[in-house]
Design a protein around this motif. Structure first.
Motif, mmCIF file in Angstrom:
data_model
loop_
_atom_site.group_PDB
_atom_site.id
_atom_site.type_symbol
_atom_site.label_atom_id
_atom_site.label_comp_id
_atom_site.label_asym_id
_atom_site.label_seq_id
_atom_site.Cartn_x
_atom_site.Cartn_y
_atom_site.Cartn_z
ATOM 1 N N ASP A 123 -48.270 -26.055 15.598
ATOM 2 C CA ASP A 123 -46.854 -26.009 15.975
ATOM 3 C C ASP A 123 -46.136 -24.896 15.219
ATOM 4 O O ASP A 123 -46.410 -24.649 14.037
ATOM 5 N N GLU A 124 -45.201 -24.262 15.920
ATOM 6 C CA GLU A 124 -44.356 -23.240 15.311
ATOM 7 C C GLU A 124 -42.941 -23.808 15.154
ATOM 8 O O GLU A 124 -42.410 -24.455 16.061
ATOM 9 N N TRP A 125 -42.348 -23.547 14.004
ATOM 10 C CA TRP A 125 -41.007 -24.048 13.702
ATOM 11 C C TRP A 125 -40.143 -22.893 13.181
ATOM 12 O O TRP A 125 -40.650 -21.899 12.670
ATOM 13 N N LEU A 126 -38.837 -23.068 13.311
ATOM 14 C CA LEU A 126 -37.877 -22.166 12.694
ATOM 15 C C LEU A 126 -37.127 -22.938 11.611
ATOM 16 O O LEU A 126 -36.603 -24.031 11.865
ATOM 17 N N TYR A 127 -37.083 -22.379 10.416
ATOM 18 C CA TYR A 127 -36.364 -22.984 9.292
ATOM 19 C C TYR A 127 -35.295 -22.003 8.829
ATOM 20 O O TYR A 127 -35.593 -20.830 8.571
ATOM 21 N N ARG A 148 -40.206 -18.416 9.779
ATOM 22 C CA ARG A 148 -41.134 -18.941 10.778
ATOM 23 C C ARG A 148 -42.158 -19.790 10.019
ATOM 24 O O ARG A 148 -42.808 -19.310 9.086
ATOM 25 N N VAL A 149 -42.258 -21.039 10.406
ATOM 26 C CA VAL A 149 -43.159 -21.974 9.732
ATOM 27 C C VAL A 149 -44.248 -22.397 10.712
ATOM 28 O O VAL A 149 -43.954 -22.836 11.828
ATOM 29 N N SER A 150 -45.500 -22.224 10.313
ATOM 30 C CA SER A 150 -46.651 -22.583 11.148
ATOM 31 C C SER A 150 -47.364 -23.773 10.532
ATOM 32 O O SER A 150 -47.724 -23.757 9.349
ATOM 33 N N LEU A 151 -47.535 -24.814 11.355
ATOM 34 C CA LEU A 151 -48.219 -26.027 10.903
ATOM 35 C C LEU A 151 -49.479 -26.206 11.757
ATOM 36 O O LEU A 151 -49.415 -26.674 12.898
#
Length: 405
Positions: free
Chosen positions: A50-54, A85-88
């Motif tokens: 999953d890609e997230w925006l923080y 950009r946060v990658s989990l």
């Protein structure tokens, strides 16, 4: 699934509050050990993770986003600082990653819809003090205190429009002046300014604002006497008495008669102004001898109460003037007119606004010509000074033959 990145430059994070939930939190806030708050939004689910925006946010920015004052997309497109950009990864053996990203490099489909807003009720002022505190302060200060609590349906923050709140303050002060006047004079003048010695005793000071939708804290300018009495305290008791929704129609009518027409009209105006907010209202007070007393006015009942007062304290009559007059001035930009009735001795001038229905004819009217007109005059009382004021409106105009000589 773990929603927070581990071992990244963002530090150790703790979930604070979830705003959008779908198979897990999709928009939420979290804080680091250094008390930095982040607003996080899910961006994309890929094959590998999953890609997230923080985005780091201040308390004030978070309150604005949370309450809907700033659309969610704007929080990411116009960050206060860096955006990450946060990658989990789905594979737990792989490391989570967080890296700065430029706003211009964010894919369009990662961002929320332009007009999407959270609109969660948010306290942006200190919470209102308890009833016990208000009651104690009234005794400590030896003066009566008021609390006006308005639940504004259009505001998720502890804010209110200055014009609206200003209008409520003015009409509340007007009620105190006019009711106080009626309590000191057996036959108060129906017009003119309230005597200065009365106005000094009924003057209200704003002493604070607080959250719980929107709360205005007010107090008397003058202190109570040694017995806990004052004109302000008496006026407060009378206003609370009138705001009792349990009063029967005949009881309310009798109480309005006691305070005389001028104060009754002022009270009606206050209730109408409260009803215009569209929300629930509570007016409460406490004094040296007055225990904390609250009048809760739900929006629906407040509207009904305003209608009842309109029947008990009717508007001033509308005057209808229908005759032939001479047009002596017209302002097509401001849509105002001036007609002179030369059949009267002395002659009478009527000036005012042009109604939309009369505009097609009035816009082509010629100064110094005669016209058959219908003018409506509405007389109201200016609650601030008690003066009668008549405003005129041109609703019909028809040309007649012949020039005025």
């Amino acid at each position: 699934m773990n929603w927070l990145p581990k071992n990244t430059i963002l530090g150790e994070l703790k979930m604070q509050e979830s705003y959008v939930y779908y198979d897990g939190p999709r928009v939420f806030s979290c804080t680091s050990l250094t008390d930095q708050t982040f607003l996080a939004a899910w961006a994309e689910e890929g094959d590998d993770g999953d890609e997230w925006l923080y985005v780091p946010v201040s308390r004030a920015r978070l309150d604005m986003v949370r309450s809907g004052g700033i659309p969610l997309r704007v929080a990411f497109e116009s960050p206060e600082g860096f955006i990450f950009r946060v990658s989990l990864p789905h594979d737990v053996s792989q490391d989570d990653a967080a890296a700065p990203i430029r706003v211009g490099d964010i894919p369009e489909d990662w961002l929320p819809e332009p007009d999407y807003a959270l609109e969660i009720p948010t306290h942006t002022l200190p919470l209102a003090e308890s009833e016990e505190v208000i009651e104690a302060k009234a005794k400590q200060e030896s003066r009566t205190r008021l609390r006006l609590h308005v639940s504004l349906p259009r505001f998720a923050r502890s804010e209110a429009p200055a014009r609206g709140i200003g209008g409520l303050l003015l009409v509340t002060q007007s009620v105190y002046d006019n009711v106080g006047y009626s309590l000191t004079e057996q036959n108060p003048s129906p017009r003119g300014r309230v005597p200065s010695e009365v106005a000094a005793q009924t003057a209200i000071s704003v002493v604070g604002a607080a959250a719980s939708s929107f709360v205005l804290e007010m107090a008397s300018n003058e202190l109570d006497d040694l017995l806990g009495e004052s004109l302000f305290a008496q006026t407060t008791s009378k206003v609370l008495e009138l705001l009792d929704l349990k009063l029967e129609y005949s009881e309310l009518s009798a109480k309005l008669a006691e305070i005389k027409p001028r104060a009754a009209k002022s009270f009606r105006s206050m209730v109408e102004k409260l009803a215009e907010t569209g929300g629930d209202v509570t007016l409460a007070a406490a004094g040296t001898r007055l225990p904390y007393t609250a009048r809760k006015l739900p929006a629906g009942k407040l509207e009904e109460f305003a209608k009842t007062l309109k029947r008990l304290v009717p508007e001033d009559q509308v005057e209808e003037v229908r005759r032939r007059m001479r047009l002596y001035k017209i302002d097509t930009e401001r849509r105002t007119f001036g007609f002179r009735d030369e059949s009267m001795d002395p002659m009478v001038d009527y000036e005012g606004a042009i109604d939309d229905a009369a505009w097609p004819q009035a816009s082509h009217a010629t100064v110094q010509e005669n016209y058959d007109v219908l003018i409506l005059g509405t007389t109201v009382i200016d609650e601030t000074v008690g003066e009668r004021k008549t405003t005129y409106r041109l609703v019909q105009v028809s040309p007649v033959s012949g020039m005025v000589q």
